[in-house]
Design a protein around this motif. Structure first.
Motif, PDB file in Angstrom:
ATOM      1  N   ALA A  32       0.865  -1.284   0.170  1.00 55.31           N
ATOM      2  CA  ALA A  32      -0.135  -0.230   0.033  1.00 55.31           C
ATOM      3  C   ALA A  32       0.925   1.274  -0.081  1.00 55.31           C
ATOM      4  N   THR A  33       0.336   2.410  -0.441  1.00 55.37           N
ATOM      5  CA  THR A  33       1.234   3.515  -0.741  1.00 55.37           C
ATOM      6  C   THR A  33       1.670   4.095   0.659  1.00 55.37           C
ATOM      7  N   GLU A  34       0.903   4.091   1.858  1.00 55.02           N
ATOM      8  CA  GLU A  34       1.305   4.464   3.112  1.00 55.02           C
ATOM      9  C   GLU A  34       2.552   3.540   3.498  1.00 55.02           C
ATOM     10  N   HIS A  35       2.197   2.361   3.466  1.00 48.93           N
ATOM     11  CA  HIS A  35       3.349   1.230   3.750  1.00 48.93           C
ATOM     12  C   HIS A  35       4.687   1.595   3.066  1.00 48.93           C
ATOM     13  N   ARG A  36       4.442   1.868   1.762  1.00 47.87           N
ATOM     14  CA  ARG A  36       5.696   2.021   1.218  1.00 47.87           C
ATOM     15  C   ARG A  36       6.401   3.163   1.392  1.00 47.87           C
ATOM     16  N   LEU A  37       5.605   4.084   1.702  1.00 52.10           N
ATOM     17  CA  LEU A  37       6.320   5.323   2.145  1.00 52.10           C
ATOM     18  C   LEU A  37       7.079   5.290   3.504  1.00 52.10           C
ATOM     19  N   GLU A  38       6.470   4.390   4.326  1.00 53.88           N
ATOM     20  CA  GLU A  38       6.993   4.095   5.532  1.00 53.88           C
ATOM     21  C   GLU A  38       8.314   3.372   5.557  1.00 53.88           C
ATOM     22  N   CYS A  39       8.324   2.418   4.377  1.00 54.30           N
ATOM     23  CA  CYS A  39       9.448   1.509   4.386  1.00 54.30           C
ATOM     24  C   CYS A  39      10.619   2.480   3.650  1.00 54.30           C
ATOM     25  N   GLN A  40      10.366   3.557   2.791  1.00 60.41           N
ATOM     26  CA  GLN A  40      11.147   4.309   2.472  1.00 60.41           C
ATOM     27  C   GLN A  40      11.709   5.144   3.357  1.00 60.41           C
ATOM     28  N   LYS A  41      10.796   5.798   4.148  1.00 58.69           N
ATOM     29  CA  LYS A  41      11.239   6.655   5.319  1.00 58.69           C
ATOM     30  C   LYS A  41      12.446   5.994   6.283  1.00 58.69           C
ATOM     31  N   ARG A  42      12.109   4.710   6.637  1.00 55.37           N
ATOM     32  CA  ARG A  42      12.910   3.886   7.259  1.00 55.37           C
ATOM     33  C   ARG A  42      14.314   3.936   6.439  1.00 55.37           C
ATOM     34  N   VAL A  43      14.348   3.411   5.023  1.00 55.49           N
ATOM     35  CA  VAL A  43      15.812   3.595   4.723  1.00 55.49           C
ATOM     36  C   VAL A  43      16.413   4.670   4.620  1.00 55.49           C
ATOM     37  N   ASP A  44      15.648   5.875   4.494  1.00 52.97           N
ATOM     38  CA  ASP A  44      16.073   7.254   4.526  1.00 52.97           C
ATOM     39  C   ASP A  44      16.750   7.701   5.918  1.00 52.97           C
ATOM     40  N   THR A  45      16.057   7.294   6.666  1.00 49.79           N
ATOM     41  CA  THR A  45      16.611   7.554   8.012  1.00 49.79           C
ATOM     42  C   THR A  45      17.944   6.772   8.529  1.00 49.79           C
ATOM     43  N   ILE A  46      18.020   5.180   8.079  1.00 47.71           N
ATOM     44  CA  ILE A  46      19.329   4.504   8.214  1.00 47.71           C
ATOM     45  C   ILE A  46      20.377   5.137   7.751  1.00 47.71           C
ATOM     46  N   ARG A  47      19.899   5.659   6.235  1.00 48.19           N
ATOM     47  CA  ARG A  47      21.058   6.062   5.580  1.00 48.19           C
ATOM     48  C   ARG A  47      21.571   7.429   5.862  1.00 48.19           C
ATOM     49  N   GLU A  48      20.725   8.253   6.770  1.00 47.21           N
ATOM     50  CA  GLU A  48      21.317   9.356   7.203  1.00 47.21           C
ATOM     51  C   GLU A  48      22.376   9.054   8.589  1.00 47.21           C
ATOM     52  N   VAL A  49      22.052   8.077   9.179  1.00 52.39           N
ATOM     53  CA  VAL A  49      22.818   8.010  10.558  1.00 52.39           C
ATOM     54  C   VAL A  49      23.962   6.763  10.334  1.00 52.39           C
ATOM     55  N   PHE A  50      23.825   5.979   9.354  1.00 50.06           N
ATOM     56  CA  PHE A  50      24.595   4.933   9.160  1.00 50.06           C
ATOM     57  C   PHE A  50      25.922   5.551   8.548  1.00 50.06           C
ATOM     58  N   GLN A  51      26.862   5.086   9.127  1.00 51.52           N
ATOM     59  CA  GLN A  51      28.532   5.303   8.548  1.00 51.52           C
ATOM     60  C   GLN A  51      29.275   4.043   8.333  1.00 51.52           C
ATOM     61  N   ASP A  52      30.011   4.017   7.215  1.00 49.25           N
ATOM     62  CA  ASP A  52      30.690   2.838   7.218  1.00 49.25           C
ATOM     63  C   ASP A  52      32.302   3.661   6.789  1.00 49.25           C
ATOM     64  N   ASP A  53      33.129   3.454   8.020  1.00 46.45           N
ATOM     65  CA  ASP A  53      34.450   3.856   8.046  1.00 46.45           C
ATOM     66  C   ASP A  53      35.412   3.181   7.120  1.00 46.45           C
ATOM     67  N   ASP A  54      35.133   1.899   7.180  1.00 46.24           N
ATOM     68  CA  ASP A  54      35.976   1.010   6.231  1.00 46.24           C
ATOM     69  C   ASP A  54      35.855   1.441   4.830  1.00 46.24           C
ATOM     70  N   GLU A  55      34.566   1.576   4.370  1.00 43.63           N
ATOM     71  CA  GLU A  55      34.386   2.129   2.663  1.00 43.63           C
ATOM     72  C   GLU A  55      35.088   3.532   2.766  1.00 43.63           C
ATOM     73  N   GLU A  56      35.078   4.557   3.467  1.00 44.40           N
ATOM     74  CA  GLU A  56      35.621   5.823   3.317  1.00 44.40           C
ATOM     75  C   GLU A  56      37.252   5.557   3.055  1.00 44.40           C
ATOM     76  N   PHE A  57      37.948   4.537   3.416  1.00 45.70           N
ATOM     77  CA  PHE A  57      39.159   4.284   3.326  1.00 45.70           C
ATOM     78  C   PHE A  57      39.845   3.380   2.531  1.00 45.70           C
ATOM     79  N   ASP A  58      38.592   2.920   1.625  1.00 46.38           N
ATOM     80  CA  ASP A  58      39.042   1.815   0.685  1.00 46.38           C
ATOM     81  C   ASP A  58      38.749   2.203  -0.708  1.00 46.38           C
TER      82      ASP A  58
END
Length: 333
Positions: A32-58
């Motif tokens: 459902a549209t509302e559910h899809r938006l909730e999923c996308q919001k969760r993905v966006d939230t995780i991408r804002e706070v998640f950091q990959d230090d290994d990738e930065e130096f690779d």
């Protein structure tokens, strides 16, 4: 699958342009549209706070450009999708015939030790071509062998010659027929072949979430190839197919879909569960073990991934417990 030579004058690979039919919903999961938006919001939230230090130096991960690269790939994957309902416009073909063709092409692909991407590009060529043209049943194998011939030219360093592909059809088609078919297919697809991004492009990135675990990665390779013989996945983008494969592998091996996987895949568990069910249903079919796909991954080289996955799927469908946390035997490498 062998097609006998016809005594009549050589026909075109295609007969008529397929009529334009109303398109079915192209991309799933069906949320459902509302559910899809909730999923996308969760993905966006995780991408804002998640950091990959290994990738930065690779330097091999080109972290400075990774986001732009995958954004561009996301645009391409939708453009290169076939019509999910193209078989409705085919007067002689069926989905079962497509399964037979794909399974045979997998044997050709394995016979010449070609790269995984070659197989995926070939299947994409077939599906997009059949989305645009009506093909007779006697020419279906010609479309298939020509598609993998084209794909090999794009991907392989040393591609098999056209004569070798003629041999694989048991001389059901001539060299001239394959070369003529190549021209027809490339013109029909406007030479857009390399634009296609296979699930492997995304799987390599998602695998970083578990530090490229051998068992998960091997099992997921098998699971995404299962999607090749399931027409329901024609509605799925390559990135989603890769994520479904990884999610299913994690589920079968007793793992979870944590924030790291959401970050690298761009999909939440809710978006992947439907695809996971499709894969399990397909592997639970009684005749699945007869496919070349099953036999390929039953080899020790692939940790007998198909044997494990089919056993897990059938037990799961039957409601039998005690299989969920069974691990593949790493000693079989």
């Amino acid at each position: 699958m062998v097609v006998e030579e016809e005594e009549e004058e050589e026909e075109e690979v295609t007969e008529t342009v397929a009529p334009q039919e109303p398109k079915a919903p192209k991309i799933w999961p069906d949320l459902a549209t509302e559910h899809r938006l909730e999923c996308q919001k969760r993905v966006d939230t995780i991408r804002e706070v998640f950091q990959d230090d290994d990738e930065e130096f690779d330097p091999t991960m080109v972290s400075e450009y990774a986001e732009e690269i995958f954004e561009y790939m996301s645009e391409l994957e939708e453009r290169m999708m076939p019509k999910a309902d193209y078989m409705d416009s085919q007067s002689e073909l069926t989905w079962d015939m497509r399964v037979t063709l794909v399974d045979w092409l997998l044997q050709v692909h394995l016979r010449y030790h070609m790269l995984p991407e070659t197989l995926w590009i070939a299947i994409n060529i077939i599906d997009r071509f059949l989305s645009d043209r009506t093909v007779s049943v006697v020419k279906l194998q010609l479309v298939g062998i020509t598609a993998i011939f084209i794909a090999a030219k794009y991907e392989e360093i040393l591609a098999p010659s056209v004569d070798e592909f003629v041999f694989m059809t048991e001389e059901g088609f001539t060299k001239d027929e394959i070369l003529k078919g190549e021209r027809i297919i490339l013109q029909a697809l406007d030479f857009q072949i390399s634009h296609y991004c296979s699930p492997y492009n995304w799987m390599r990135r998602i695998s970083k979430a578990d530090d490229y675990d051998l068992q998960t990665r091997t099992l997921s390779k098998f699971l995404i190839e299962v999607t090749l013989i399931d027409s329901r996945f024609l509605r799925a983008k390559s990135s989603l197919v890769a994520a479904v494969g990884m999610y299913s592998a994690r589920t079968m091996l007793g793992g979870d879909w944590n924030e790291s996987f959401v970050y690298y895949s761009g999909y939440t568990e809710d978006e992947l569960f439907q695809g996971h069910q499709f894969i399990v249903e397909k592997m639970a079919e009684r005749s699945f073990h007869k496919l070349a796909l099953y036999k390929k991954y039953a080899n020790k080289k692939f940790l007998k991934a198909s044997t494990f996955a089919v056993k897990w799927s059938r037990a799961h469908v039957a409601g039998v417990g005690g299989v969920e946390n069974t691990m593949l035997d790493a000693d079989l490498v």
